[in-house]
Design a protein around this motif. Structure first.
Motif, PDB file in Angstrom:
ATOM      1  N   ILE A   9      40.514  54.882  50.132  1.00 46.36           N
ATOM      2  CA  ILE A   9      40.964  53.491  50.171  1.00 46.36           C
ATOM      3  C   ILE A   9      39.904  52.601  50.811  1.00 46.36           C
ATOM      4  CG2 ILE A   9      42.681  51.916  51.132  1.00 46.36           C
ATOM      5  CD1 ILE A   9      44.770  54.090  50.792  1.00 46.36           C
ATOM      6  N   LEU A  10      39.287  53.085  51.892  1.00 43.76           N
ATOM      7  CA  LEU A  10      38.230  52.303  52.532  1.00 43.76           C
ATOM      8  C   LEU A  10      37.020  52.147  51.606  1.00 43.76           C
ATOM      9  CD1 LEU A  10      38.498  53.665  56.166  1.00 43.76           C
ATOM     10  CD2 LEU A  10      39.008  51.354  55.398  1.00 43.76           C
ATOM     11  N   ALA A  11      36.712  53.199  50.834  1.00 46.65           N
ATOM     12  CA  ALA A  11      35.614  53.095  49.862  1.00 46.65           C
ATOM     13  C   ALA A  11      35.924  52.026  48.819  1.00 46.65           C
ATOM     14  CB  ALA A  11      35.389  54.449  49.187  1.00 46.65           C
ATOM     15  N   ILE A  12      37.170  51.975  48.362  1.00 50.25           N
ATOM     16  CA  ILE A  12      37.578  50.967  47.380  1.00 50.25           C
ATOM     17  C   ILE A  12      37.455  49.569  47.982  1.00 50.25           C
ATOM     18  CG2 ILE A  12      39.586  50.058  46.131  1.00 50.25           C
ATOM     19  CD1 ILE A  12      40.408  53.040  45.675  1.00 50.25           C
ATOM     20  N   CYS A  13      37.817  49.434  49.261  1.00 48.21           N
ATOM     21  CA  CYS A  13      37.676  48.134  49.927  1.00 48.21           C
ATOM     22  C   CYS A  13      36.215  47.712  50.018  1.00 48.21           C
ATOM     23  CB  CYS A  13      38.291  48.186  51.324  1.00 48.21           C
ATOM     24  SG  CYS A  13      40.093  48.187  51.328  1.00 48.21           S
ATOM     25  N   LEU A  14      35.339  48.655  50.317  1.00 46.01           N
ATOM     26  CA  LEU A  14      33.913  48.334  50.393  1.00 46.01           C
ATOM     27  C   LEU A  14      33.361  47.987  49.013  1.00 46.01           C
ATOM     28  CD1 LEU A  14      32.698  51.041  52.935  1.00 46.01           C
ATOM     29  CD2 LEU A  14      32.862  48.576  53.327  1.00 46.01           C
ATOM     30  N   LEU A  15      33.795  48.711  47.994  1.00 48.11           N
ATOM     31  CA  LEU A  15      33.387  48.369  46.628  1.00 48.11           C
ATOM     32  C   LEU A  15      33.841  46.955  46.270  1.00 48.11           C
ATOM     33  CD1 LEU A  15      34.196  51.771  44.876  1.00 48.11           C
ATOM     34  CD2 LEU A  15      31.921  50.728  45.030  1.00 48.11           C
ATOM     35  N   ALA A  16      35.063  46.608  46.695  1.00 50.73           N
ATOM     36  CA  ALA A  16      35.571  45.257  46.443  1.00 50.73           C
ATOM     37  C   ALA A  16      34.740  44.216  47.182  1.00 50.73           C
ATOM     38  CB  ALA A  16      37.038  45.167  46.864  1.00 50.73           C
ATOM     39  N   ALA A  17      34.316  44.553  48.415  1.00 48.69           N
ATOM     40  CA  ALA A  17      33.542  43.606  49.220  1.00 48.69           C
ATOM     41  C   ALA A  17      32.225  43.242  48.568  1.00 48.69           C
ATOM     42  CB  ALA A  17      33.304  44.188  50.614  1.00 48.69           C
ATOM     43  N   PHE A  18      31.629  44.199  47.840  1.00 50.66           N
ATOM     44  CA  PHE A  18      30.332  43.955  47.216  1.00 50.66           C
ATOM     45  C   PHE A  18      30.436  43.675  45.721  1.00 50.66           C
ATOM     46  CE2 PHE A  18      29.129  46.663  50.921  1.00 50.66           C
ATOM     47  CZ  PHE A  18      28.437  45.673  51.615  1.00 50.66           C
ATOM     48  N   ALA A  19      31.663  43.499  45.225  1.00 47.87           N
ATOM     49  CA  ALA A  19      31.846  43.343  43.780  1.00 47.87           C
ATOM     50  C   ALA A  19      31.234  42.062  43.247  1.00 47.87           C
ATOM     51  CB  ALA A  19      33.341  43.385  43.432  1.00 47.87           C
ATOM     52  N   ASP A  20      31.130  41.022  44.082  1.00 49.64           N
ATOM     53  CA  ASP A  20      30.629  39.739  43.575  1.00 49.64           C
ATOM     54  C   ASP A  20      29.109  39.648  43.566  1.00 49.64           C
ATOM     55  OD1 ASP A  20      30.082  39.509  46.261  1.00 49.64           O
ATOM     56  OD2 ASP A  20      31.325  37.737  46.605  1.00 49.64           O
ATOM     57  N   ASN A  21      28.436  40.655  44.173  1.00 45.29           N
ATOM     58  CA  ASN A  21      26.963  40.678  44.215  1.00 45.29           C
ATOM     59  C   ASN A  21      26.378  39.445  44.893  1.00 45.29           C
ATOM     60  OD1 ASN A  21      26.670  43.154  42.775  1.00 45.29           O
ATOM     61  ND2 ASN A  21      27.148  42.052  40.876  1.00 45.29           N
ATOM     62  N   ARG A  22      27.194  38.740  45.698  1.00 49.40           N
ATOM     63  CA  ARG A  22      26.700  37.529  46.346  1.00 49.40           C
ATOM     64  C   ARG A  22      26.641  37.661  47.869  1.00 49.40           C
ATOM     65  NH1 ARG A  22      29.853  33.801  46.510  1.00 49.40           N
ATOM     66  NH2 ARG A  22      31.737  34.639  45.560  1.00 49.40           N
ATOM     67  N   LYS A  23      27.012  38.799  48.396  1.00 47.91           N
ATOM     68  CA  LYS A  23      27.016  38.948  49.847  1.00 47.91           C
ATOM     69  C   LYS A  23      25.583  38.872  50.371  1.00 47.91           C
ATOM     70  CE  LYS A  23      31.438  39.426  50.406  1.00 47.91           C
ATOM     71  NZ  LYS A  23      31.766  38.924  49.096  1.00 47.91           N
TER      72      LYS A  23
END
Length: 320
Positions: A9-23
């Protein structure tokens, strides 16, 4: 919830955090520090997981395969939607990620749509009860505002009450409670700016928070990560939870960050918006430390507030 499922679940959250490629680099560093902080309380090497996600060594399908119940799959999706909406309603790249995630989790379309609808409503929650025709100035733009009579003691009370409320929300097991914290912080900045004669829009407030060094996405990842690792989210799934230690830590951090955001906003707008980036970040860091020190004094009030919170009513009020 097993460590493998928590990690997924934490991996999925991290994937979501970087999904926009704008961080940007600052936000990535915020998230790295979150991983390091959470690793101290978990039997999971989240720093290594963070690196694997950043270097695209983590596959979404592998993570969703570890979630073997409908409840876990729904929780993972709800958390990912919240991460994507932490810094505003999700963009097309995040929408594409969430579509891939819902398919991998085999979620019913209506349930996935309901999650997104709730998160979007919070992310776009009105800043005030009435419409505003003015837009806020950009950070660093020279602006003079009228100098209204401001009751600073009343502002201090409102900042403290907002900090107590957000500390209380972190003690509730629902992930939706954590989703409410950032809109409440945003609304607090709006009210403070308005008190000093500035009409702010959401874009200005997000710029202000980023300039002060507040990572919205990383803050939300940390809030949910602590609930997950502490077992508090397990209560929603029918479990007993392992420990409230992480939840107490998350509550302290939400109290402190809200207090610091309110106080640094008060300094910024009271001073005619003359603090530069370095001064804003230094002020926020110092006030964050003061907020952490104050939290213990107000812990009984935080716990009392959590016991009497009607989360459904709060969500309705936030959405206007």
């Amino acid at each position: 919830m097993e460590n493998e499922q928590t990690r997924a679940i934490l991996a999925i959250c991290l994937l979501a955090a970087f999904a926009d490629n704008r961080k940007d680099a600052l936000e990535r560093e915020h998230i790295r520090r979150v991983a390091a902080s959470l690793s101290r309380d978990a039997e999971i090497d989240l720093v290594s997981l963070y690196q694997d996600v950043l270097l695209q060594r983590v596959q979404l399908d592998d993570q969703t395969a570890a979630l073997d119940t409908p409840e876990l799959r729904h929780l993972a999706y709800e958390m990912a939607v919240g991460v994507c909406d932490a810094d505003g309603v999700h963009d097309p790249a995040e929408r594409a990620f969430l579509e891939r995630l819902s398919a991998a989790l085999q979620l019913a379309p209506d349930k996935a749509a309901h999650c997104i609808e709730e998160a979007d409503a919070l992310a776009a929650a009105p800043l005030a009860t009435g419409p505003s025709s003015a837009s806020g100035p950009s950070i660093g733009e020279a602006v003079s505002a009228p100098a209204p009579a401001v009751d600073e003691a009343e502002l201090d009370r409102s900042i403290l009450q907002a900090a107590i409320l957000n500390g209380a929300l972190e003690l509730l097991p629902q992930s939706m409670a954590s989703m409410a914290i950032i809109p409440l912080q945003t609304r607090l900045v709006y009210r403070i700016g308005k008190a000093y004669g500035y009409e702010l829009d959401r874009g200005h407030i997000n710029d202000f928070l980023a300039t002060a060094g507040v990572g919205l996405t990383s803050q939300y990842v940390e809030q949910l990560g602590r609930k997950l690792i502490g077992g508090l989210l397990g209560k929603v799934l029918g479990g007993t939870g392992r420990s409230l230690g992480s939840a107490a830590t998350g509550s302290a951090m939400s109290f402190a960050s809200t207090y610091a955001i309110g106080q640094v906003a008060k300094r910024y707008y009271a001073g005619g918006r003359r603090l530069d980036t370095d001064a804003l970040r230094e002020a926020f860091s110092g006030l964050l430390g003061r907020g952490r020190a104050l939290q213990q004094r107000y812990l009984p009030e935080i716990e009392q507030r959590a016991g009497g919170l009607d989360l459904g009513r709060l969500m309705t009020e936030l959405r206007g």
